[in-house]
Design a protein around this motif. Sequence first.
Motif, PDB file in Angstrom:
ATOM      1  N   ALA A   1       0.885  -1.074  -0.097  1.00  0.00           N
ATOM      2  CA  ALA A   1      -0.131   0.040   0.112  1.00  0.00           C
ATOM      3  C   ALA A   1       0.837   1.458   0.134  1.00  0.00           C
ATOM      4  CB  ALA A   1      -1.102   0.146   1.068  1.00  0.00           C
ATOM      5  N   LEU A   2       1.932   1.247   0.714  1.00  0.00           N
ATOM      6  CA  LEU A   2       2.893   2.331   0.971  1.00  0.00           C
ATOM      7  C   LEU A   2       3.586   2.458  -0.419  1.00  0.00           C
ATOM      8  CD1 LEU A   2       3.794   4.726   2.993  1.00  0.00           C
ATOM      9  CD2 LEU A   2       5.690   3.079   3.553  1.00  0.00           C
ATOM     10  N   VAL A   3       3.989   1.526  -1.154  1.00  0.00           N
ATOM     11  CA  VAL A   3       4.489   1.577  -2.578  1.00  0.00           C
ATOM     12  C   VAL A   3       3.717   2.156  -3.223  1.00  0.00           C
ATOM     13  CG1 VAL A   3       5.542   0.417  -4.286  1.00  0.00           C
ATOM     14  CG2 VAL A   3       6.254  -0.048  -2.040  1.00  0.00           C
ATOM     15  N   ALA A   4       2.357   1.784  -3.371  1.00  0.00           N
ATOM     16  CA  ALA A   4       1.423   2.266  -4.410  1.00  0.00           C
ATOM     17  C   ALA A   4       1.001   3.865  -4.090  1.00  0.00           C
ATOM     18  CB  ALA A   4      -0.011   1.531  -4.368  1.00  0.00           C
ATOM     19  N   ALA A   5       1.144   4.110  -2.814  1.00  0.00           N
ATOM     20  CA  ALA A   5       0.645   5.522  -2.341  1.00  0.00           C
ATOM     21  C   ALA A   5       1.857   6.326  -2.568  1.00  0.00           C
ATOM     22  CB  ALA A   5       0.062   5.558  -0.961  1.00  0.00           C
ATOM     23  N   ALA A   6       2.895   6.105  -2.027  1.00  0.00           N
ATOM     24  CA  ALA A   6       4.082   7.090  -1.984  1.00  0.00           C
ATOM     25  C   ALA A   6       5.437   6.756  -2.559  1.00  0.00           C
ATOM     26  CB  ALA A   6       4.249   7.383  -0.388  1.00  0.00           C
TER      27      ALA A   6
ATOM     28  N   ALA B   1       5.489 -15.039  -9.184  1.00  0.00           N
ATOM     29  CA  ALA B   1       4.097 -15.814  -9.390  1.00  0.00           C
ATOM     30  C   ALA B   1       2.867 -14.841  -9.352  1.00  0.00           C
ATOM     31  CB  ALA B   1       3.818 -16.912  -8.550  1.00  0.00           C
ATOM     32  N   ALA B   2       2.979 -13.926  -8.257  1.00  0.00           N
ATOM     33  CA  ALA B   2       1.835 -13.022  -8.166  1.00  0.00           C
ATOM     34  C   ALA B   2       1.629 -12.116  -9.434  1.00  0.00           C
ATOM     35  CB  ALA B   2       2.060 -12.187  -6.667  1.00  0.00           C
ATOM     36  N   ALA B   3       3.015 -11.813  -9.867  1.00  0.00           N
ATOM     37  CA  ALA B   3       2.595 -10.783 -11.158  1.00  0.00           C
ATOM     38  C   ALA B   3       2.448 -11.310 -12.386  1.00  0.00           C
ATOM     39  CB  ALA B   3       4.090  -9.839 -10.951  1.00  0.00           C
ATOM     40  N   GLN B   4       3.353 -12.686 -12.689  1.00  0.00           N
ATOM     41  CA  GLN B   4       2.913 -12.867 -13.831  1.00  0.00           C
ATOM     42  C   GLN B   4       2.061 -14.170 -13.909  1.00  0.00           C
ATOM     43  OE1 GLN B   4       6.725 -14.874 -14.688  1.00  0.00           O
ATOM     44  NE2 GLN B   4       7.825 -12.994 -14.661  1.00  0.00           N
ATOM     45  N   ARG B   5       1.649 -14.904 -13.105  1.00  0.00           N
ATOM     46  CA  ARG B   5       0.441 -16.085 -13.383  1.00  0.00           C
ATOM     47  C   ARG B   5      -0.440 -15.658 -12.572  1.00  0.00           C
ATOM     48  NH1 ARG B   5       0.704 -20.857 -14.743  1.00  0.00           N
ATOM     49  NH2 ARG B   5       2.998 -20.970 -14.765  1.00  0.00           N
ATOM     50  N   LEU B   6      -0.783 -14.757 -11.388  1.00  0.00           N
ATOM     51  CA  LEU B   6      -1.911 -14.501 -11.009  1.00  0.00           C
ATOM     52  C   LEU B   6      -2.168 -13.043 -11.390  1.00  0.00           C
ATOM     53  CD1 LEU B   6      -1.359 -15.699  -7.273  1.00  0.00           C
ATOM     54  CD2 LEU B   6      -2.473 -16.944  -9.189  1.00  0.00           C
ATOM     55  N   GLY B   7      -1.462 -12.200 -11.867  1.00  0.00           N
ATOM     56  CA  GLY B   7      -2.028 -11.063 -12.455  1.00  0.00           C
ATOM     57  C   GLY B   7      -2.116  -9.980 -11.286  1.00  0.00           C
ATOM     58  N   LEU B   8      -1.489 -10.149 -10.157  1.00  0.00           N
ATOM     59  CA  LEU B   8      -1.647  -9.022  -9.102  1.00  0.00           C
ATOM     60  C   LEU B   8      -0.570  -8.007  -9.094  1.00  0.00           C
ATOM     61  CD1 LEU B   8      -2.299 -11.902  -6.475  1.00  0.00           C
ATOM     62  CD2 LEU B   8      -3.931 -10.700  -7.632  1.00  0.00           C
ATOM     63  N   GLY B   9      -1.150  -6.721  -8.475  1.00  0.00           N
ATOM     64  CA  GLY B   9      -0.056  -5.758  -8.393  1.00  0.00           C
ATOM     65  C   GLY B   9       0.658  -5.977  -6.753  1.00  0.00           C
ATOM     66  N   SER B  10       1.207  -4.856  -6.360  1.00  0.00           N
ATOM     67  CA  SER B  10       2.020  -4.906  -5.066  1.00  0.00           C
ATOM     68  C   SER B  10       0.907  -5.175  -4.028  1.00  0.00           C
ATOM     69  CB  SER B  10       2.677  -3.652  -4.964  1.00  0.00           C
ATOM     70  OG  SER B  10       1.769  -2.460  -4.992  1.00  0.00           O
ATOM     71  N   ALA B  11      -0.161  -4.566  -3.951  1.00  0.00           N
ATOM     72  CA  ALA B  11      -1.187  -4.817  -2.861  1.00  0.00           C
ATOM     73  C   ALA B  11      -1.666  -6.331  -3.008  1.00  0.00           C
ATOM     74  CB  ALA B  11      -2.276  -3.860  -3.120  1.00  0.00           C
ATOM     75  N   GLY B  12      -1.871  -6.890  -4.132  1.00  0.00           N
ATOM     76  CA  GLY B  12      -2.342  -8.399  -4.123  1.00  0.00           C
ATOM     77  C   GLY B  12      -1.320  -9.094  -3.452  1.00  0.00           C
ATOM     78  N   TYR B  13      -0.023  -8.873  -4.117  1.00  0.00           N
ATOM     79  CA  TYR B  13       1.009  -9.459  -3.518  1.00  0.00           C
ATOM     80  C   TYR B  13       0.819  -9.642  -1.851  1.00  0.00           C
ATOM     81  CZ  TYR B  13       5.971 -10.813  -2.129  1.00  0.00           C
ATOM     82  OH  TYR B  13       6.955 -11.311  -1.577  1.00  0.00           O
ATOM     83  N   GLY B  14       0.702  -8.378  -1.352  1.00  0.00           N
ATOM     84  CA  GLY B  14       0.764  -8.412  -0.011  1.00  0.00           C
ATOM     85  C   GLY B  14      -0.332  -9.219   0.653  1.00  0.00           C
ATOM     86  N   VAL B  15      -1.483  -9.373  -0.014  1.00  0.00           N
ATOM     87  CA  VAL B  15      -2.854  -9.982   0.557  1.00  0.00           C
ATOM     88  C   VAL B  15      -2.336 -11.557   0.331  1.00  0.00           C
ATOM     89  CG1 VAL B  15      -5.022 -10.725   0.046  1.00  0.00           C
ATOM     90  CG2 VAL B  15      -4.211  -8.434  -0.107  1.00  0.00           C
TER      91      VAL B  15
END
Length: 547
Positions: A169-174, A254-268
């Motif tokens: 969240a912090l990467v995305a925001a700031a 895996a989060a970025a390439q296979r699941l198509g998630l961003g940094s917040a999704g990786y954190g989840v």
Amino acid sequence: MKRSATTPSGGSAWSPLREKVFRTLWLAQFVSNVGGWMQTVGAQWLLVGHGAAMVSLVQVAAGLPVLLLALPAGVLADLVDRRRLLIGMQVAMAAVTVVLAVLALTGVLGPWSLLLLTFLLGCLTALNGPAWQALQPGLVPREQLRQASALGAVNMNVARALGPALGGALVAAAGVGWTFAVNAASFLGILLVLLLWRPVSQAPSRGQEREQALAALRAGGRYVRSAPGVRRILLRSALFVPGAAALWALLPVAAAQRLGLGSAGYGVLLGAVGLGAVLGAGALPRLGARLGATGMLALAGTLTAGALVVVAVTSEAVLAGAVLALAGAAWIWGLSTLSAALQLELPNWVRARAVAFYLLVFQGGNALGALVWGQLAQHAGLTAALTVSAGLLVSGVFSLRRLPLLDGRVDPSLSDAWPEPRLTVEPAPQDGPVLVTVDYRVAGADASAFVRAMADVEASRRRTGAVSWGLYRDAAESDRFIEVLTVASWAEHCAQHHERYTGIDREFERTAREFVLSEPVVTHAVTARERAVEQSVHVASSGTAGA
């Protein structure tokens, strides 16, 4: 005394938190771990665009220093005030993280400067690790060591859940730089607790001399070589950690390439790991009592391998999150089982050095595993890397049948049952080598049983300082056996008497002496040198005197 790493005692999973110092340090460590994981997410996300191999190098840079510094760090932690050492390390780690934050916030932090500073931070973490882990057992009752180890793993994994979510969240925001700044501030909690804590200092034992660094390192190596239980723990770590490292090294990819998630999704996703860790810790006392240490390792390896396979083939984020929760519980069970088994084995005099060997295997396997899996993912694909790592874990599970953890007799408490040698001249601490002989009389019918029992005595002598050992039978008198051992110096032999002789050593010697007809005769001799021949010693003593 019979005790194993699986002995169910010490109350609930959360009992150690009733101890004030442990609780305060645990909370401060949690804040620091959250900051560390926020920084890890920032660093990995900064490198995602540079390929899987470059992402995995973050974990390599953080863990590889253990291969270089774990053993010297263990010696240092056994020779100096651990609290002061930890204070110095917290200050240094905070300083390096401040530099990272400044470079990132000013836009001049490139991939290789990030990895270089991460490596430096890893060096400081390596110097901190043995002292930190050696400090923990003194904060809780011995019967709560399993729970304390589990809580340490929970601390890391809950932070692994919360930190990445906050970091993403912090990467995305700031931006990435602020994750480094938050991590720099997170060291202040541990530093404050350590500054305010005033542990009760212990006076040195009579005859105790501070070991020299090189001699202390050799003593630690001799201990590990002569402790079968410790060696087996190291082996099991080497068979578990490198395979499991693939999950932590390649999950961002895996989060970025296979699941198509961003940094917040990786954190989840990492939040699911943390949730599983908490649930796993709660189940640990009952499950561990039912399955035993070896069974817990088998379950941990199997679940982690299954999670790797699912992450390798699925494109469903919900399914990935579910199996990652199982992986979080499995990681807790494996980590706690190995760590608690080690702490239950170790006497205090060599604790940090033996922990350093464990960290060498554990963190080194993590770093080297991450390097291998990153390269394999880069050249053969993510699915291949995760599948091969799962196969490695499964092979480790199958090996448990032949190479289980050793649930041996453990009593690492100091014993004063080894009497002082009676001397006419007191050697100087540096004098040596020291030759010790013990003359036994054993009935012929008991000779074989005596020799078998003396195998445990040999391991005891070597663990506590003997550089050579032998048992001989007199060719002229068949009931006479002579034990011969050499110790590097008189100071180290005094340490055998005062600091290193534990309950299990006493038990081994008592068992062997059940076959002895009369009290053994012991002699001590120090190498005669021309400059000080008059101070050489050869003393024979009888009665209950030990070697």
